[in-house]
Design a protein around this motif. Structure first.
Motif, PDB file in Angstrom:
ATOM      1  N   SER A  25       0.645  -1.230   0.198  1.00  0.00           N
ATOM      2  CA  SER A  25       0.273  -0.087  -0.121  1.00  0.00           C
ATOM      3  C   SER A  25       1.012   1.282   0.174  1.00  0.00           C
ATOM      4  O   SER A  25       0.399   2.479  -0.085  1.00  0.00           O
ATOM      5  CB  SER A  25      -0.960   0.115   1.167  1.00  0.00           C
ATOM      6  OG  SER A  25      -0.334  -0.013   2.359  1.00  0.00           O
ATOM      7  N   ARG A  27       3.088   4.477  -1.179  1.00  0.00           N
ATOM      8  CA  ARG A  27       3.102   5.125  -2.503  1.00  0.00           C
ATOM      9  C   ARG A  27       4.602   4.951  -2.855  1.00  0.00           C
ATOM     10  O   ARG A  27       5.841   5.184  -2.437  1.00  0.00           O
ATOM     11  CB  ARG A  27       2.683   6.477  -2.199  1.00  0.00           C
ATOM     12  CG  ARG A  27       2.812   7.535  -3.594  1.00  0.00           C
ATOM     13  CD  ARG A  27       2.629   8.911  -3.115  1.00  0.00           C
ATOM     14  NE  ARG A  27       3.621   9.497  -2.344  1.00  0.00           N
ATOM     15  CZ  ARG A  27       4.383  10.288  -3.069  1.00  0.00           C
ATOM     16  NH1 ARG A  27       4.774  10.160  -4.382  1.00  0.00           N
ATOM     17  NH2 ARG A  27       5.409  10.797  -2.312  1.00  0.00           N
ATOM     18  N   ARG A  28       4.854   4.749  -4.294  1.00  0.00           N
ATOM     19  CA  ARG A  28       6.089   4.589  -4.711  1.00  0.00           C
ATOM     20  C   ARG A  28       6.439   5.382  -5.921  1.00  0.00           C
ATOM     21  O   ARG A  28       5.786   6.486  -6.532  1.00  0.00           O
ATOM     22  CB  ARG A  28       6.218   3.217  -5.211  1.00  0.00           C
ATOM     23  CG  ARG A  28       5.926   2.149  -4.392  1.00  0.00           C
ATOM     24  CD  ARG A  28       6.694   0.822  -4.524  1.00  0.00           C
ATOM     25  NE  ARG A  28       6.329  -0.112  -3.663  1.00  0.00           N
ATOM     26  CZ  ARG A  28       6.893  -0.806  -2.644  1.00  0.00           C
ATOM     27  NH1 ARG A  28       8.168  -0.442  -2.711  1.00  0.00           N
ATOM     28  NH2 ARG A  28       6.521  -1.564  -2.006  1.00  0.00           N
TER      29      ARG A  28
END
Length: 71
Positions: A25, A27-28
């Protein structure tokens, strides 16, 4: 004994699933974006970096003590 071992394995597996869900979950951002951001940060703060600019001797708590000589 095998029931205790099975429940232990179940707890370990549940923890692993919980950790994997947490990591999925997040954020990349792209590595190229992160590298550019890091480069910009380093360039903007280079003047404040004591490893690059050095430390004034008056502010350096680790400077060698001055020797006192009497004539």
């Amino acid at each position: 004994m095998s029931n205790n071992n099975a429940s232990s394995n179940l707890v370990v597996a549940q923890r692993a699933v919980k950790q994997l869900r947490l990591e999925a979950s997040l954020r990349r951002i792209k590595v190229s974006t992160a590298a550019a951001d890091l480069k910009n940060f380093c360039l903007q703060n280079a003047q404040k970096d004591p490893l690059l600019m050095g430390v004034p001797s008056s502010d350096n708590p680790f400077r060698p003590p001055k020797s006192c000589t009497l004539f």
